[in-house]
Design a protein around this motif. Structure first.
Motif, mmCIF file in Angstrom:
data_model
loop_
_atom_site.group_PDB
_atom_site.id
_atom_site.type_symbol
_atom_site.label_atom_id
_atom_site.label_comp_id
_atom_site.label_asym_id
_atom_site.label_seq_id
_atom_site.Cartn_x
_atom_site.Cartn_y
_atom_site.Cartn_z
ATOM 1 N N SER A 78 11.711 -24.085 24.787
ATOM 2 C CA SER A 78 12.508 -22.908 25.125
ATOM 3 C C SER A 78 12.595 -22.707 26.634
ATOM 4 C CB SER A 78 11.921 -21.645 24.482
ATOM 5 O OG SER A 78 10.630 -21.371 24.999
ATOM 6 N N PRO A 101 15.685 -20.707 21.499
ATOM 7 C CA PRO A 101 15.179 -19.415 21.980
ATOM 8 C C PRO A 101 13.682 -19.283 21.718
ATOM 9 C CG PRO A 101 17.264 -19.110 20.842
ATOM 10 C CD PRO A 101 16.862 -20.534 20.616
ATOM 11 N N THR A 104 12.437 -17.710 18.473
ATOM 12 C CA THR A 104 12.868 -18.558 17.365
ATOM 13 C C THR A 104 11.973 -19.782 17.259
ATOM 14 O OG1 THR A 104 15.160 -17.831 17.624
ATOM 15 C CG2 THR A 104 14.803 -19.873 16.414
ATOM 16 N N THR A 121 18.113 -15.528 11.655
ATOM 17 C CA THR A 121 17.723 -14.689 12.786
ATOM 18 C C THR A 121 18.952 -14.301 13.595
ATOM 19 O OG1 THR A 121 16.426 -14.604 14.839
ATOM 20 C CG2 THR A 121 17.279 -16.738 14.195
ATOM 21 N N ARG A 122 18.855 -13.172 14.297
ATOM 22 C CA ARG A 122 19.943 -12.739 15.172
ATOM 23 C C ARG A 122 19.999 -13.547 16.465
ATOM 24 N NH1 ARG A 122 24.259 -10.034 15.241
ATOM 25 N NH2 ARG A 122 23.727 -8.723 17.028
ATOM 26 N N SER A 123 18.888 -14.096 16.886
ATOM 27 C CA SER A 123 18.825 -14.801 18.169
ATOM 28 C C SER A 123 19.758 -16.008 18.168
ATOM 29 C CB SER A 123 17.397 -15.267 18.463
ATOM 30 O OG SER A 123 16.529 -14.164 18.577
#
Length: 266
Positions: A78, A101, A104, A121-123
């Motif tokens: 990341s 990310p 994540t 996930t939203r990421s």
């Protein structure tokens, strides 16, 4: 497998890591890098390694040692901004890189260890993380040889947030893990210190074989069960490296000395 999981040396602990193995490696910046295990792996010589870690150390420390010796084929990370050799190998087509990310990445490792194959996930929604197209490998002429593929995106309603898009992320399971802990017992129960706890437990959980180096080795029962950060069920080998190992600081920030500085006057 013996209940006593100790091995005598770091070299013995990593002896069976073969060419092409995948490894999850603990560490957050330069905090908690399992350097003695990394050095032993460098000396052992396994090549074409695929490594999952928050970052790739720096040019002369941590996973940067394996980069310098040409043993890493792919990095899944990341944060990679403090390693010039990493940037050179990536941009010149010598190294494949998968950027993930940070949260994540930790969850991909944790979920893999928990037996969860994927999660939403939203990421990354609305970015190349979800849409694809992130360069993973370059040609020597600077053109993109391999790019990330698009991921599944679905809408969910979670609590009071209303319907939102989420991206599907596949979990990670590796062949081996290398982690550093402050204290461990012969059964493999581990206690981490501060930021080391960020990635070491999920990295350890994700692996088929977890190898831990510890500063202090104690007997079973000496660690309060309520203080155990990672149960020994996840750890397969443990080696004591002592408390006097080098612990460099990636970026030292200090306050200017002055008459009102109590810290400087001590």
């Amino acid at each position: 497998m013996s209940v006593d999981k100790t091995v005598g040396t770091a070299a013995e602990a990593v002896a069976d890591i073969g060419d092409g193995s995948s490894l999850a490696v603990g560490g957050f910046g330069l905090s908690g890098n399992p350097v003695q295990l990394i050095e032993a792996l460098r000396d052992q010589g396994a090549k074409a390694l695929s490594i999952v870690s928050n970052n790739c150390g720096v040019d002369s420390w941590g996973l940067g040692l394996l980069l310098a010796s040409g043993q890493i084929a792919k990095m899944t990370s990341s944060y990679v901004g403090e390693n010039k050799e990493f940037a050179r190998q990536y941009l010149e087509g010598e190294l494949e890189v998968e950027l993930v990310p940070q949260g994540t990445l930790a969850e991909k490792l944790r979920a893999g260890g928990a037996g969860i194959p994927a999660f939403y996930t939203r990421s990354g929604v609305g970015t190349q993380v979800a849409d694809g197209g992130l360069p993973m490998r370059y040609n020597t002429d600077g053109t993109v040889a391999k790019a990330s593929a698009p991921k599944d995106v679905r809408s969910f309603t979670l609590g009071q947030t209303g319907e939102r898009d989420y991206v599907l992320e596949e979990s990670i399971v590796t062949d081996f893990a290398l982690v550093h802990a402050a204290v461990g017992d012969r059964h493999g129960n581990l206690v981490f210190n501060k930021a080391t706890r960020q990635f070491a437990p999920p990295a350890a959980m994700s692996a088929t074989v977890c190898i831990a180096q510890v500063e202090k080795l104690v007997e079973p029962g000496e660690i309060d069960p309520d203080q155990v950060h990672l149960p020994g069920v996840y750890v397969h080998r443990i080696v004591e490296v002592g408390p006097d190992i080098e612990k460099p600081i990636e970026k030292r920030t200090v306050r200017a000395a002055g008459p009102d500085s109590q810290e400087e006057n001590r």
